[in-house]
Structures are given as C-alpha cells and as structure tokens.
Design a protein around this motif. Structure first.
Motif, PDB file in Angstrom:
ATOM      1  N   THR A 203       0.655  -1.220   0.032  1.00  0.00           N
ATOM      2  CA  THR A 203      -0.148  -0.074   0.171  1.00  0.00           C
ATOM      3  C   THR A 203       1.073   1.263  -0.060  1.00  0.00           C
ATOM      4  OG1 THR A 203      -0.176  -0.328   2.510  1.00  0.00           O
ATOM      5  CG2 THR A 203      -1.958  -1.084   1.004  1.00  0.00           C
ATOM      6  N   TYR A 204       2.088   1.157   0.680  1.00  0.00           N
ATOM      7  CA  TYR A 204       2.874   2.497   0.686  1.00  0.00           C
ATOM      8  C   TYR A 204       3.605   2.770  -0.541  1.00  0.00           C
ATOM      9  CZ  TYR A 204       1.697   1.890   5.649  1.00  0.00           C
ATOM     10  OH  TYR A 204       1.120   1.953   7.015  1.00  0.00           O
ATOM     11  N   VAL A 205       3.945   1.292  -1.344  1.00  0.00           N
ATOM     12  CA  VAL A 205       4.700   1.395  -2.395  1.00  0.00           C
ATOM     13  C   VAL A 205       3.644   2.118  -3.408  1.00  0.00           C
ATOM     14  CG1 VAL A 205       5.655   0.070  -4.302  1.00  0.00           C
ATOM     15  CG2 VAL A 205       6.071  -0.349  -1.909  1.00  0.00           C
ATOM     16  N   ALA A 206       2.412   1.429  -3.449  1.00  0.00           N
ATOM     17  CA  ALA A 206       1.360   2.072  -4.419  1.00  0.00           C
ATOM     18  C   ALA A 206       1.234   3.544  -4.260  1.00  0.00           C
ATOM     19  CB  ALA A 206       0.152   1.242  -4.202  1.00  0.00           C
ATOM     20  N   ALA A 207       1.084   4.099  -2.902  1.00  0.00           N
ATOM     21  CA  ALA A 207       0.998   5.399  -2.999  1.00  0.00           C
ATOM     22  C   ALA A 207       1.999   6.370  -3.164  1.00  0.00           C
ATOM     23  CB  ALA A 207       0.914   5.747  -1.280  1.00  0.00           C
ATOM     24  N   ALA A 208       3.148   5.748  -2.882  1.00  0.00           N
ATOM     25  CA  ALA A 208       4.449   6.475  -3.302  1.00  0.00           C
ATOM     26  C   ALA A 208       4.537   6.825  -5.100  1.00  0.00           C
ATOM     27  CB  ALA A 208       5.672   5.828  -2.962  1.00  0.00           C
TER      28      ALA A 208
END
Length: 228
Positions: A203-208
């Motif tokens: 989720t953090y990778v996608a957000a970045a």
C-alpha cells in the motif's frame, strides 16, 4: 492518438495500482487471520512481549476500533491495535502487532527516517490540502507561477511518501527479527509471516508511485505552459 494512449495508461496505473494493492492486502490479511500462530499469543500479548524484551515498559498497548486501523502513536508512546488483532491469536495479528512495535523501537532509537518523516508531517499535510487548489487555480488563470507553487507543495507530499517506504520496510524487518528472537513464531511460520508484512508494504509502494505520477503530470503541464 499517442498522447491519448499515454493518458489512458497513466489513468489506468493511477486507478488500478492502489486498488490492486488494497485488494492484495485484504486477501492476504483475511487468509492469515484464520491461521493461528504457533505460540497462541494474542496480538496484544505479542506486542507486550516484544516491548518488554526491548526495555520499552513505558509504551502502552490499546485496542482501537476499525479493521486494520493498527498504528503506533509516537506522541503518547502507544501501540494501538484493531480489535481483531488485539484479541486475535492469528499469524496476521502477530505480524501486525510486531510491525507496530517495530515503529516503537524506531522511535526509542531515534531512527533517522522516522524522525525525518515526523518533521515532514506539517508541511506534507499543508501540501496535501493546498497543492491541487493552487495548481487548479494556475491552470484556470493560465499562471505558470501558481502551478509551480502547487508543484512545490505537492513535492512535499511526494517526499513524505518516499520517506515512508524505508520507515515501513525497516519496521517490518525489525518485526521479523523480534518475532523470531522472542519465540513467537517458529521456522515454518517465517514465510507466511513475511507474506503478511510484504502485502501491507504494497500500500505504501502504491501510494508513493501514485504520488510520483501525479507530480510528474503537473510538472509536464508546467513545462508545456512555459514552452508555449
């Protein structure tokens, strides 16, 4: 036609990537929430054991409403676990509890990226609230200056998202180490526990990636306006 194709690809990535990441997290969590961890400890017990093993006796553990609403609050030095993870004996509960405690350990050790992320919170919040308004005003008024100002605000949000990545991955790495060293999980659980932690990181990778794409889009708008 080429520009339309590029826009469609961009829009697809912007829309599909976050949805895919969220779906992956939910599927993985749902699967491992049904599998008991070998120590039969609840998430709250796992968190307490790891905290005590690291001398963090002052860090509290609280139950919080919601699903996957787990987080560490550095202001009150509190690990908050969602109801299912607080009371649950699952692999998912153990992994997520350990991950949040990983943040508490980072805080206690003054982990550089965590400190940097905390410092970015005010400006990132401001950028999140103001960047689109400023950029939209710049587009309507055809003002490259306003668009540039919006891009600067948005850059703070992107920087926050990028700094979040090492913070989260480091917390997951600490979680695995602590789960093993404290005997919460056994060798045959390592792979499954890593799946839970890796899925959450998506989720953090996608957000970045999403934030970077948005920033790039408006940078191209700014460049195109100045080329006219």
């Amino acid at each position: 036609m080429a520009s339309m194709g590029g826009f469609l690809v961009y829009f697809a990535i912007l829309l599909i990537l976050p949805l895919w990441a969220q779906s992956k997290v939910k599927r993985t969590y749902k699967k491992h929430a049904k599998i008991q961890n070998s120590s039969m400890m609840t998430g709250a017990q796992v968190a307490r054991r790891i905290l005590d093993e690291n001398g963090l006796f002052d860090v509290q553990i609280e139950e919080v409403r919601g699903v996957m609403s787990d987080h560490y609050d550095p202001r009150s030095k509190t690990v908050r676990l969602s109801t299912d993870n607080y009371h649950g004996h699952s692999q998912a509960a153990a992994a997520i509890a350990a991950h949040e405690v990983g943040h508490a350990i980072q805080d206690a050790e003054s982990y550089a990226f965590l400190r940097f992320r905390h410092a970015l919170v005010p400006v990132a919040n401001l950028g999140s609230n103001m960047s689109y308004i400023i950029i939209l005003a710049g587009i309507i008024m055809y003002s490259s200056g306003l668009i540039l100002a919006g891009i600067i605000f948005m850059s703070a949000v992107v920087l926050f998202q990028l700094v979040t990545l090492p913070v989260e991955y480091n917390a997951s790495s600490r979680a695995m180490e602590q789960l093993v060293s404290t005997g919460v999980i056994r060798n045959n659980e390592h792979g499954e526990t890593k799946k839970v932690l890796s899925a959450a990181a998506l989720t953090y990778v996608a957000a970045a990636i999403t934030a970077l794409l948005e920033l790039l889009r408006f940078v191209l708008v700014f460049v195109g306006m100045n080329d006219d």
